[in-house]
Design a protein around this motif. Structure first.
Motif, PDB file in Angstrom:
ATOM      1  N   UNK A 151       0.844  -1.199   0.000  1.00 23.13           N
ATOM      2  CA  UNK A 151       0.000   0.000   0.000  1.00 23.13           C
ATOM      3  C   UNK A 151       0.880   1.250   0.000  1.00 23.13           C
ATOM      4  N   UNK A 152       1.904   1.227   0.826  1.00 22.20           N
ATOM      5  CA  UNK A 152       2.802   2.379   0.891  1.00 22.20           C
ATOM      6  C   UNK A 152       3.504   2.609  -0.440  1.00 22.20           C
ATOM      7  N   UNK A 153       3.827   1.545  -1.160  1.00 19.10           N
ATOM      8  CA  UNK A 153       4.531   1.696  -2.439  1.00 19.10           C
ATOM      9  C   UNK A 153       3.743   2.570  -3.409  1.00 19.10           C
ATOM     10  N   UNK A 154       2.407   2.539  -3.316  1.00 20.74           N
ATOM     11  CA  UNK A 154       1.572   3.361  -4.185  1.00 20.74           C
ATOM     12  C   UNK A 154       1.707   4.842  -3.853  1.00 20.74           C
ATOM     13  N   UNK A 155       1.986   5.137  -2.581  1.00 18.72           N
ATOM     14  CA  UNK A 155       2.215   6.522  -2.176  1.00 18.72           C
ATOM     15  C   UNK A 155       3.646   6.952  -2.481  1.00 18.72           C
ATOM     16  N   UNK A 156       4.570   6.040  -2.285  1.00 21.14           N
ATOM     17  CA  UNK A 156       5.981   6.361  -2.496  1.00 21.14           C
ATOM     18  C   UNK A 156       6.238   6.806  -3.921  1.00 21.14           C
ATOM     19  N   UNK A 157       5.475   6.244  -4.853  1.00 23.48           N
ATOM     20  CA  UNK A 157       5.638   6.628  -6.258  1.00 23.48           C
ATOM     21  C   UNK A 157       5.144   8.045  -6.513  1.00 23.48           C
ATOM     22  N   UNK A 158       4.193   8.513  -5.714  1.00 23.03           N
ATOM     23  CA  UNK A 158       3.577   9.825  -5.943  1.00 23.03           C
ATOM     24  C   UNK A 158       4.163  10.934  -5.085  1.00 23.03           C
ATOM     25  N   UNK A 159       4.614  10.563  -3.870  1.00 24.09           N
ATOM     26  CA  UNK A 159       5.058  11.582  -2.917  1.00 24.09           C
ATOM     27  C   UNK A 159       6.480  11.273  -2.464  1.00 24.09           C
ATOM     28  N   UNK A 160       7.396  12.045  -2.955  1.00 24.17           N
ATOM     29  CA  UNK A 160       8.824  11.773  -2.744  1.00 24.17           C
ATOM     30  C   UNK A 160       9.212  11.818  -1.277  1.00 24.17           C
ATOM     31  N   UNK A 161       8.519  12.617  -0.473  1.00 20.54           N
ATOM     32  CA  UNK A 161       8.922  12.780   0.931  1.00 20.54           C
ATOM     33  C   UNK A 161       8.261  11.768   1.864  1.00 20.54           C
ATOM     34  N   UNK A 162       7.496  10.821   1.325  1.00 21.50           N
ATOM     35  CA  UNK A 162       6.825   9.833   2.174  1.00 21.50           C
ATOM     36  C   UNK A 162       7.795   8.752   2.628  1.00 21.50           C
ATOM     37  N   UNK A 163       7.615   8.314   3.884  1.00 24.55           N
ATOM     38  CA  UNK A 163       8.477   7.286   4.476  1.00 24.55           C
ATOM     39  C   UNK A 163       7.602   6.336   5.310  1.00 24.55           C
ATOM     40  N   UNK A 164       8.095   5.112   5.501  1.00 26.70           N
ATOM     41  CA  UNK A 164       7.393   4.120   6.319  1.00 26.70           C
ATOM     42  C   UNK A 164       8.376   3.475   7.283  1.00 26.70           C
ATOM     43  N   UNK A 165       8.026   3.493   8.570  1.00 24.19           N
ATOM     44  CA  UNK A 165       8.813   2.826   9.612  1.00 24.19           C
ATOM     45  C   UNK A 165       7.997   1.648  10.146  1.00 24.19           C
TER      46      UNK A 165
END
Length: 314
Positions: A151-165
């Protein structure tokens, strides 16, 4: 290993439990977990016995056969669970008298958690320019972190500053890291291991995500709410709906992301155990929709932060 060995171990443990009860002569014995509950019931003499159910798993994975489970459960004087959904389904599953089934929510030391959350973080660098999603728990199948990563990968492609811990230890750490590598997310997804004080990492993150297949009454979700981090959770059995949308039907399941009273709820995820492929499922897309909504709406995050702080007092 092997069924015969496990049966022998069960007999040995049952004998030990009976011996312990003879020595202590308890008035009450409160047991937790399928195996312990079986030992408690089969060793019962004159004491009153109380069953504790802390996870919905028991209702989906019977310890033995259902008729045997029902006979064992009938021996208990009281069945205590951590959610109303578990208790409701326990009554129908085993045909128990409603007066025999009780609910006790997990307690939290809110002031302690908030105080610990202000300690310094010296082993991970939070970049002020980045937006952090965070989750905490065992790296096991139940937590479905493969869905969270996808799910996060879909955001990572759109928002460069997104991170997941993802914070925690467990048997699936290597598999999850391979999935992260496969999806080329090494610079954005971090498995930071277990922490003695997880609260300070959660407070410094913008959104807490619970991606579980099942729960009981998810402690980490409430602990995130304690420190004012907005939360998003799958609509899994059980706990999240009772925590985030207490005025709704406990058996209701959302089909799209739901803006509940105290946080965001997303549809249940599948038990695919898909650690080794990057295929995106529909449930991953729906989880990403909820995550993206919170990413884009600071006012909503602020509202949920305040609502969460108020809710934990219950």
């Amino acid at each position: 290993e092997g069924k015969i060995y496990k049966i022998l171990v069960a007999i040995k443990r049952l004998k030990a439990t009976k011996k312990m009860k003879r020595a202590i002569k308890p008035d009450y014995v409160f047991s937790f977990g399928m195996y312990s509950n079986y030992m408690n019931a089969l060793s019962k003499k004159n004491e009153r016995i109380i069953m504790g159910i802390r996870s919905y798993d028991w209702l989906t994975k019977p310890f033995a056969a259902r008729p045997l489970d029902k006979r064992i459960v009938s021996k208990f004087d009281s069945v205590n669970s951590v959610s109303y959904l578990i208790s409701s389904d326990v009554k129908s599953y085993w045909g128990l008298d409603k007066n025999k089934v009780r609910v006790i929510y997990n307690p939290y030391d809110v002031n302690f958690i908030r105080k610990k959350s202000h300690e310094n973080v010296d082993d991970f660098t939070f970049d002020n320019r980045c937006f952090y999603f965070i989750s905490m728990g065992r790296l096991s199948n139940q937590k479905a972190y493969y869905h969270l990563i996808k799910a996060f990968s879909l955001l990572a492609d759109k928002y460069e500053n997104s991170r997941l811990i993802i914070m925690g230890n467990g048997e699936h750490k290597e598999k999850l890291q391979k999935l992260i590598n496969l999806m080329e997310l090494e610079e954005k997804v971090f498995l930071i291991g277990g922490k003695s004080n997880p609260y300070k990492y959660i407070r410094r993150s913008q959104v807490y995500v619970l991606s579980s297949l099942t729960e009981g009454f998810p402690n980490a979700l409430v602990e995130a709410m304690c420190v004012g981090t907005p939360v998003i959770s799958t609509d899994c059995n059980s706990g999240p709906r009772e925590i985030l949308a207490p005025d709704t039907d406990i058996h209701f399941k959302c089909e799209q992301f739901e803006l509940a009273e105290y946080g965001v709820i997303v549809p249940e995820v599948t038990d695919e155990r898909a650690f080794v492929n990057s295929g995106i499922e529909e449930c991953d897309k729906k989880m990403a929709d909820g995550m993206e909504y919170l990413y884009l709406n600071e006012a909503v995050r602020m509202k949920y932060s305040e609502a969460a702080r108020n809710r934990v007092n219950n």
